[in-house]
Design a protein around this motif. Structure first.
Motif, mmCIF file in Angstrom:
data_model
loop_
_atom_site.group_PDB
_atom_site.id
_atom_site.type_symbol
_atom_site.label_atom_id
_atom_site.label_comp_id
_atom_site.label_asym_id
_atom_site.label_seq_id
_atom_site.Cartn_x
_atom_site.Cartn_y
_atom_site.Cartn_z
ATOM 1 N N GLY A 1 1.337 -1.207 -0.210
ATOM 2 C CA GLY A 1 -0.017 0.236 -0.154
ATOM 3 C C GLY A 1 0.960 1.316 -0.136
ATOM 4 O O GLY A 1 1.935 1.503 0.040
ATOM 5 N N ILE A 2 0.806 2.280 -0.282
ATOM 6 C CA ILE A 2 1.070 3.832 -0.547
ATOM 7 C C ILE A 2 0.150 5.312 0.230
ATOM 8 O O ILE A 2 -1.029 5.556 -0.282
ATOM 9 C CB ILE A 2 0.956 4.620 -2.157
ATOM 10 C CG1 ILE A 2 2.209 2.811 -2.488
ATOM 11 C CG2 ILE A 2 2.169 5.579 -1.869
ATOM 12 C CD1 ILE A 2 2.655 3.882 -4.718
ATOM 13 N N GLY A 3 0.565 5.048 1.089
ATOM 14 C CA GLY A 3 -0.262 6.021 1.567
ATOM 15 C C GLY A 3 0.797 7.982 1.883
ATOM 16 O O GLY A 3 2.017 7.919 1.027
ATOM 17 N N PRO A 4 0.963 9.323 2.484
ATOM 18 C CA PRO A 4 1.214 9.965 2.295
ATOM 19 C C PRO A 4 2.907 9.940 2.800
ATOM 20 O O PRO A 4 3.195 9.098 3.852
ATOM 21 C CB PRO A 4 0.147 11.039 3.417
ATOM 22 C CG PRO A 4 -0.796 10.104 3.703
ATOM 23 C CD PRO A 4 -0.812 8.703 3.173
ATOM 24 N N GLY A 5 3.623 10.524 1.905
ATOM 25 C CA GLY A 5 5.105 10.631 2.109
ATOM 26 C C GLY A 5 5.710 10.865 0.727
ATOM 27 O O GLY A 5 5.574 10.993 -0.238
ATOM 28 N N LEU A 6 7.165 10.311 0.901
ATOM 29 C CA LEU A 6 8.064 10.002 -0.010
ATOM 30 C C LEU A 6 7.052 10.214 -1.256
ATOM 31 O O LEU A 6 7.597 10.471 -2.523
ATOM 32 C CB LEU A 6 9.768 10.469 -0.181
ATOM 33 C CG LEU A 6 10.342 11.342 1.365
ATOM 34 C CD1 LEU A 6 12.006 10.677 1.858
ATOM 35 C CD2 LEU A 6 10.106 12.331 1.280
ATOM 36 N N ILE A 7 7.336 8.747 -1.721
ATOM 37 C CA ILE A 7 6.669 7.854 -2.593
ATOM 38 C C ILE A 7 5.863 8.841 -3.269
ATOM 39 O O ILE A 7 5.291 8.243 -4.659
ATOM 40 C CB ILE A 7 6.445 6.068 -2.490
ATOM 41 C CG1 ILE A 7 7.539 5.806 -1.887
ATOM 42 C CG2 ILE A 7 5.993 5.501 -3.150
ATOM 43 C CD1 ILE A 7 8.550 5.690 -3.180
ATOM 44 N N ALA A 8 4.498 9.135 -2.277
ATOM 45 C CA ALA A 8 3.784 9.930 -3.339
ATOM 46 C C ALA A 8 4.107 10.903 -3.857
ATOM 47 O O ALA A 8 3.468 11.428 -4.980
ATOM 48 C CB ALA A 8 2.326 10.264 -1.750
ATOM 49 N N GLU A 9 4.825 11.784 -3.169
ATOM 50 C CA GLU A 9 5.631 12.610 -3.433
ATOM 51 C C GLU A 9 6.460 12.451 -5.048
ATOM 52 O O GLU A 9 6.234 13.291 -6.051
ATOM 53 C CB GLU A 9 6.192 13.739 -3.071
ATOM 54 C CG GLU A 9 5.503 13.863 -1.612
ATOM 55 C CD GLU A 9 6.656 14.571 -1.157
ATOM 56 O OE1 GLU A 9 7.693 14.462 -1.181
ATOM 57 O OE2 GLU A 9 6.109 14.808 0.398
ATOM 58 N N TRP A 10 6.624 11.100 -4.673
ATOM 59 C CA TRP A 10 7.605 10.880 -5.930
ATOM 60 C C TRP A 10 6.601 10.515 -6.821
ATOM 61 O O TRP A 10 6.928 11.169 -8.841
ATOM 62 C CB TRP A 10 8.539 9.626 -5.819
ATOM 63 C CG TRP A 10 9.614 8.777 -7.139
ATOM 64 C CD1 TRP A 10 8.558 7.911 -7.549
ATOM 65 C CD2 TRP A 10 10.389 9.243 -7.880
ATOM 66 N NE1 TRP A 10 8.737 7.734 -8.284
ATOM 67 C CE2 TRP A 10 10.493 8.322 -8.978
ATOM 68 C CE3 TRP A 10 11.400 10.502 -7.498
ATOM 69 C CZ2 TRP A 10 11.050 8.248 -9.748
ATOM 70 C CZ3 TRP A 10 12.352 9.946 -8.864
ATOM 71 C CH2 TRP A 10 12.264 9.330 -9.714
ATOM 72 N N ASN A 11 5.823 9.895 -7.063
ATOM 73 C CA ASN A 11 4.427 9.462 -8.249
ATOM 74 C C ASN A 11 3.691 10.912 -8.806
ATOM 75 O O ASN A 11 3.673 10.619 -9.721
ATOM 76 C CB ASN A 11 3.486 9.126 -7.375
ATOM 77 C CG ASN A 11 4.123 7.818 -7.402
ATOM 78 O OD1 ASN A 11 5.375 7.288 -7.613
ATOM 79 N ND2 ASN A 11 3.353 6.508 -6.600
#
Length: 353
Positions: free
Chosen positions: A292-302
């Motif tokens: 799963g993906i939540g708020p954070g650096l990966i979401a910003e990358w996306n």
């Protein structure tokens, strides 16, 4: 100076779930997952007990947890080495400090050699079509084969190179020198592991280039090669003997081409940041599947990346800062590294709940 680490670091099933923190006043961390060696599997540990401290299995159920607690001072070890039971893997590991001499002291106390442990570890991972090859590059002779990336994970032995070579010498040994599970190398066979590294063709090449003693697991080709004679390396092949002076190699990706199923992600942690993903250990035991993906650096990358480089649930993390095939070390890189360079492979999108 050290920054405060992510408050939502990657979690494995056997981890404590507590946030990873560091003492900003000190960069010295005497314990690290890199300073560990597989000792034995469950059921074989009796002969080693009493020769080195075995950390409490309930407190330290993995190498990553043991390293964190030892560095924090949550648990103590009076010696420069100890034993750790990795519950999820069913194995025992030697963990030693980074100071010179610690590994030698640990091996001497346990009455084993590093080569013996590496060889036993390789044998435990053999499948029916696999065999072992052990060569020592310290003699100055090259490995003497050219390889092509057969897949994202393995290397295809294309040919023996002209001139002397360690693999040729290995094949020419007299019958009395052969041990169980060892085999002769043929063009067409696959290299699937080198010194414990597997799951990444790039990592296999780097192991061959950077280390002198190589313990390799190869998989037998289903078809006998038409031509097993030495020949010049074809275009696109990689010379695994080329030295890189410790720098990361780019030759593999340049000569072989990157798979469209793989992509890279680079993020930099900052004060109070979180990676923002939940992961589980992949079915192969050497990758991390994004659950799963939540708020954070990966979401910003996306948000900032094109569609083909956006991280999705179901994708697999196969390499973190050059570490592949060892989920404990990959998780440690995510927790302790400020700059993260990750290689991911597209996976199936999970069915909706």
């Amino acid at each position: 100076s050290c920054q405060r680490r992510s408050q939502r670091a990657l979690q494995l099933p056997d981890e404590s779930g507590q946030p990873q923190t560091e003492d900003p006043s000190s960069d010295k961390r005497p314990w690290a997952i890199d300073n560990s060696i597989e000792l034995c599997v469950e059921g074989e540990e009796e002969k080693y007990l009493g020769k080195a401290l075995l950390l409490d299995k309930l407190l330290a159920s993995s190498r990553a947890t043991a390293v964190r607690m030892l560095n924090e001072g949550s648990i103590s070890c009076p010696d420069s080495f100890c034993l750790v039971h990795a519950t999820s893997l069913g194995k025992y590991y030697i963990l030693f400090q980074g100071r010179p001499g610690s590994k030698s002291e640990a091996l001497a106390a346990l009455g084993v050699t590093e080569s013996e442990l590496l060889l036993n570890s390789c044998r435990r991972r053999l499948e029916p079509d696999d065999y072992l090859v052990c060569v020592d590059r310290s003699t100055g002779i090259t490995i003497g084969v050219s390889v092509i990336r057969e897949s994202d994970e393995t290397l295809y032995i294309d040919a023996f190179l002209d001139g002397p070579g360690l693999v040729k010498d290995w094949n020419a040994r007299p019958p009395e020198k052969w041990q169980p599970n060892e085999g002769q190398v043929n063009p067409g066979d696959l290299i699937i592991e080198v010194n414990g590294a597997r799951g990444s063709a790039n990592a296999l090449v780097e192991e061959c280039r950077l280390h002198k003693v190589l313990f390799m697991i190869l998989r037998r080709s289903k078809e006998k090669p038409a031509d097993a004679e030495a020949k010049p390396a074809p275009a696109g092949a990689v010379n695994v003997d080329r030295q890189t002076s410790g720098e990361p190699s780019t030759e593999v990706s340049l000569n072989m081409g990157a798979s469209v199923r793989e992509y890279s992600v680079e993020v930099q942690k900052r004060e109070g940041s979180a990676l923002g993903v939940d992961v589980v250990v992949g079915s192969d035991g050497g990758t991390l599947s994004i659950d799963g993906i939540g708020p954070g650096l990966i979401a910003e990358w996306n948000e900032q990346s094109p569609e083909e480089k956006r991280v999705r649930a179901g994708d697999m993390i196969i390499e973190v800062n050059g570490i592949a095939g060892d989920v404990d070390r990959m998780v440690e890189q995510v927790r302790l590294g400020d700059d993260l360079r990750m290689t991911l492979r597209r996976g199936k999108v999970p069915d909706p709940a």
